[in-house]
Each structure stands twice: as structure tokens, then as C-alpha cells.
Write a protein that holds these residues in place. Structure first.
Motif, short mmCIF file in Angstrom:
data_model
loop_
_atom_site.label_atom_id
_atom_site.label_comp_id
_atom_site.label_asym_id
_atom_site.label_seq_id
_atom_site.Cartn_x
_atom_site.Cartn_y
_atom_site.Cartn_z
N HIS A 66 0.80 -1.23 0.00
CA HIS A 66 0.00 0.00 0.00
C HIS A 66 0.83 1.28 0.00
CE1 HIS A 66 -3.63 -2.37 0.77
NE2 HIS A 66 -2.98 -3.00 1.73
N GLY A 67 2.15 1.17 0.12
CA GLY A 67 2.98 2.36 0.24
C GLY A 67 3.26 2.68 1.69
N ALA A 68 4.38 3.38 1.94
CA ALA A 68 4.82 3.63 3.30
C ALA A 68 3.83 4.48 4.10
CB ALA A 68 6.20 4.30 3.29
N ARG A 69 3.26 5.50 3.48
CA ARG A 69 2.37 6.40 4.21
C ARG A 69 1.10 5.68 4.66
NH1 ARG A 69 -1.97 9.43 3.06
NH2 ARG A 69 -1.89 8.90 0.83
N ARG A 70 0.47 4.96 3.75
CA ARG A 70 -0.75 4.23 4.11
C ARG A 70 -0.43 3.11 5.10
NH1 ARG A 70 -5.55 4.74 1.61
NH2 ARG A 70 -5.72 6.12 -0.20
N ALA A 71 0.73 2.47 4.92
CA ALA A 71 1.11 1.39 5.84
C ALA A 71 1.28 1.92 7.26
CB ALA A 71 2.40 0.74 5.36
N ALA A 72 1.95 3.07 7.37
CA ALA A 72 2.15 3.67 8.70
C ALA A 72 0.81 4.02 9.32
CB ALA A 72 3.03 4.90 8.59
N GLY A 73 -0.12 4.53 8.51
CA GLY A 73 -1.44 4.86 9.02
C GLY A 73 -2.20 3.64 9.50
N ALA A 74 -2.17 2.57 8.70
CA ALA A 74 -2.90 1.34 9.05
C ALA A 74 -2.31 0.67 10.28
CB ALA A 74 -2.91 0.38 7.87
N PHE A 75 -0.97 0.54 10.29
CA PHE A 75 -0.32 -0.11 11.43
C PHE A 75 -0.49 0.74 12.69
CE2 PHE A 75 3.23 -1.01 14.25
CZ PHE A 75 3.25 -2.39 14.28
N GLY A 76 -0.31 2.04 12.57
CA GLY A 76 -0.47 2.91 13.72
C GLY A 76 -1.88 2.91 14.26
N ALA A 77 -2.86 2.93 13.37
CA ALA A 77 -4.26 2.93 13.81
C ALA A 77 -4.62 1.63 14.51
CB ALA A 77 -5.18 3.17 12.61
N ALA A 78 -4.16 0.50 13.95
CA ALA A 78 -4.45 -0.80 14.57
C ALA A 78 -3.78 -0.91 15.94
CB ALA A 78 -3.96 -1.93 13.66
N THR A 79 -2.54 -0.43 16.03
CA THR A 79 -1.83 -0.46 17.31
C THR A 79 -2.51 0.43 18.35
OG1 THR A 79 0.26 -0.88 16.18
CG2 THR A 79 0.40 -0.03 18.42
N ALA A 80 -2.90 1.63 17.93
CA ALA A 80 -3.57 2.56 18.85
C ALA A 80 -4.91 2.02 19.32
CB ALA A 80 -3.75 3.92 18.18
N LEU A 81 -5.66 1.42 18.41
CA LEU A 81 -6.96 0.86 18.78
C LEU A 81 -6.79 -0.29 19.75
CD1 LEU A 81 -10.03 0.68 18.50
CD2 LEU A 81 -9.69 -0.74 16.46
N GLY A 82 -5.81 -1.17 19.47
CA GLY A 82 -5.55 -2.28 20.38
C GLY A 82 -5.16 -1.80 21.76
N TYR A 83 -4.30 -0.77 21.81
CA TYR A 83 -3.90 -0.23 23.11
C TYR A 83 -5.09 0.37 23.84
CZ TYR A 83 -1.98 2.75 26.70
OH TYR A 83 -1.73 3.35 27.91
N ALA A 84 -5.91 1.14 23.13
CA ALA A 84 -7.07 1.77 23.76
C ALA A 84 -8.02 0.72 24.34
CB ALA A 84 -7.80 2.64 22.74
N ALA A 85 -8.25 -0.35 23.60
CA ALA A 85 -9.13 -1.42 24.08
C ALA A 85 -8.57 -2.06 25.34
CB ALA A 85 -9.34 -2.46 22.99
N GLU A 86 -7.26 -2.29 25.36
CA GLU A 86 -6.63 -2.90 26.53
C GLU A 86 -6.65 -1.93 27.72
OE1 GLU A 86 -5.59 -5.95 26.69
OE2 GLU A 86 -5.39 -6.60 24.61
N TRP A 87 -6.40 -0.64 27.45
CA TRP A 87 -6.38 0.36 28.52
C TRP A 87 -7.74 0.43 29.21
CZ3 TRP A 87 -8.76 4.91 29.96
CH2 TRP A 87 -8.06 5.73 30.86
N VAL A 88 -8.79 0.45 28.40
CA VAL A 88 -10.14 0.45 28.96
C VAL A 88 -10.42 -0.88 29.65
CG1 VAL A 88 -12.60 0.51 28.39
CG2 VAL A 88 -11.02 2.12 27.29
N GLY A 89 -9.96 -1.97 29.03
CA GLY A 89 -10.25 -3.29 29.55
C GLY A 89 -9.73 -3.53 30.96
N VAL A 90 -8.49 -3.11 31.23
CA VAL A 90 -7.92 -3.36 32.56
C VAL A 90 -8.54 -2.47 33.62
CG1 VAL A 90 -5.73 -4.20 31.63
CG2 VAL A 90 -5.99 -1.76 32.16
N ARG A 91 -9.24 -1.42 33.21
CA ARG A 91 -9.87 -0.51 34.16
C ARG A 91 -11.35 -0.79 34.37
NH1 ARG A 91 -5.53 1.57 32.31
NH2 ARG A 91 -4.35 3.15 33.45
N ALA A 92 -12.05 -1.05 33.29
CA ALA A 92 -13.50 -1.17 33.36
C ALA A 92 -14.01 -2.60 33.25
CB ALA A 92 -14.14 -0.31 32.26
N GLY A 93 -13.17 -3.52 32.82
CA GLY A 93 -13.63 -4.90 32.66
C GLY A 93 -14.41 -5.13 31.38
#
Length: 260
Positions: A66-93
Motif C-alpha cells: 500500500h505504500g509507506a504512508r498508508r502502511a504507517a497509518g494502518a499499522f499505527g491505527a491498529a496499534t492505537a486501537l488495540g492499546y485503547a481497548a486494553e487500557w479500557v479493559g484493565v480498568r473497566a472490565g
């Protein structure tokens, strides 16, 4: 119309460039680290290495497709979403259930190991690649298949991480101590992650990145082998459940790719 389809197919299967070679090298390194971790008495020390190589390989294959720019966006977005879900998960269940991480994996941010977010960023696009082959049209149907493919990986991941003492579940659950709510939460988060990856990388027709599909297949094969024969003691229930689930998605994706 047929000519355009043929040209698109050839473009998707072109010889790997620098990004493809980098992704392949990192994937080989990940396999090697997995093998070493499987025979060492303290495999947890290599967990971050394995996941880091996984994330690097996925990012490189994304860039090659997909090219470096789109790849960085996709990987970064997936990583950020995963982190956000885990951050909420350990606090709220929610959305997974009540759990917490032990101090073993470091560094941590807000009680969530950074490498866990990288794992979401690496395997999310790999599951999306499998779904791209299975559901050519994209959209919600592709997201649902990709979410199921990513959730299938957790049939291996959660039992393995519990073995290593990386996190604990409050009250346990019926699947090797994992509650059913975890898998429902994985599917929900994965569904959103598939939509995010598709929006960031662009809604493309198959063929998907062969490298990303290879990552998904390699993980399925190695986890099945590890639980069936390498871990001490082995766990053939997990090997069968995870192997059947991930293996089905991998087989369907490769079948669709080869027939196209």
C-alpha cells in the motif's frame, strides 16, 4: 474489464521489492525467535522479541502493498486501537472481562504492556489480508470475517500468555481459564480494527499482500505445533481448537487466492 482485472492480479503478485524482502527477513527472524523461545526454559524473555519482529514484518509487507504512508497509518491505527481497548479493559472490565497484566512484560503504559499493542498492530493486518482473499467485495462482510480470523488467534494467545504468567483473569473461565466474554470482546474490537485498517490502507480488491497472508499462516502452524508437541506439558485441546480455527481461515484464503 477482464484486462484490468488481469493487470490488478499481476500487480498484486509482482516480485517483492525492498519492503517485501525486509518483511520476509523479519518474518524469518520471528520464526527463529519462536523456535528458540520454545526450547528455552524461560521463553518469556523472548516474547517481546517475537512480537516486535511480527510487527516489523507486518509493517514492511503493508508498505510493499500500500505504500509507506498508508502502511504507517494502518499499522499505527491498529496499534492505537488495540492499546485503547486494553487500557479500557484493565480498568473497566469491558469489552473482554475483568483481567489485569502482571509486571512481567515491560515497558508498560497505563498498566498495558506496549508490546501487546504492537501485537494487535501486527496480527490485525494479517487477519485483514486473509479476509480480503475470502471476501473480495470488502465492507462489513470482510470486516466480520477478518474479526473472526483475528479472534481465532486468541484461542492460542490467551492460554499461552496465562501459562507464562503475563496476565490473570478474575474468576477464570471455561476455556483453559479464559472467560467467554473475552472472545466476544475480541470479536467486537477486531471488527472495529478491520474497518480501521481498511479505511487507513484503502479498500482494495484481492489479491491481498501475500506476505501478510503468510504471517497469518505461519502463526497458525507454529502455534498448533507448539501446543501439540513443544510446550511442556502439551495442550492438544488448544492445539486442535486454535489450529482448526486459524487453519480454516488460512486455507480458505489461500484457496481463493490460487483460484483467482
Amino acid at each position: 474489464m477482464g484486462r484490468n482485472k488481469d493487470e490488478h492480479g499481476r500487480a498484486g503478485r509482482r516480485r517483492p521489492g525492498a519492503w517485501g524482502l525486509a518483511g520476509g527477513g523479519l518474518l524469518v527472524g520471528m520464526v527463529g525467535a519462536q523456535v528458540v523461545s520454545g526450547v528455552r526454559p524461560r521463553p518469556v524473555k523472548l516474547t517481546s522479541v517475537v512480537v516486535g519482529l511480527l510487527g516489523g514484518s507486518a509493517g514492511a509487507f503493508l508498505a510493499g502493498r500500500h505504500g509507506a504512508r498508508r502502511a504507517a497509518g494502518a499499522f499505527g491505527a491498529a496499534t492505537a486501537l488495540g492499546y485503547a481497548a486494553e487500557w479500557v479493559g484493565v480498568r473497566a472490565g469491558v469489552p473482554f472481562g475483568r483481567y489485569s497484566y502482571t509486571p512481567v512484560l515491560r515497558p508498560q503504559a497505563g498498566g498495558v504492556p506496549v508490546i501487546v499493542a504492537v501485537a494487535w498492530g501486527g496480527m490485525g493486518p494479517a487477519a485483514h489480508a486473509a479476509a480480503t482473499e475470502i471476501v473480495p467485495g470488502g465492507g462489513p462482510a470482510r470486516w466480520a470475517v477478518g474479526a473472526a480470523a483475528l479472534t481465532a488467534w486468541d484461542l492460542f494467545l490467551d492460554p499461552q500468555m496465562l501459562r507464562l504468567g503475563l496476565w490473570t483473569w478474575e474468576g477464570g473461565g471455561p476455556y483453559r481459564g479464559v472467560p467467554v466474554s473475552n472472545f466476544a470482546g475480541w470479536f467486537a474490537v477486531s471488527l472495529l480494527l478491520m474497518a480501521v485498517v481498511e479505511a487507513s490502507a484503502g479498500r482494495t480488491a484481492p489479491p491481498a499482500s501475500g506476505g501478510l497472508l503468510t504471517i497469518y499462516t505461519v502463526m497458525a502452524a507454529m502455534e498448533t505445533l507448539a501446543f501439540a508437541a513443544v510446550f511442556d506439558p502439551p495442550d492438544r485441546l488448544v492445539a486442535a481448537a486454535g489450529g482448526a480455527a486459524m487453519g480454516t481461515f488460512a486455507a480458505l484464503a489461500w484457496r481463493a487466492r490460487w483460484r483467482r
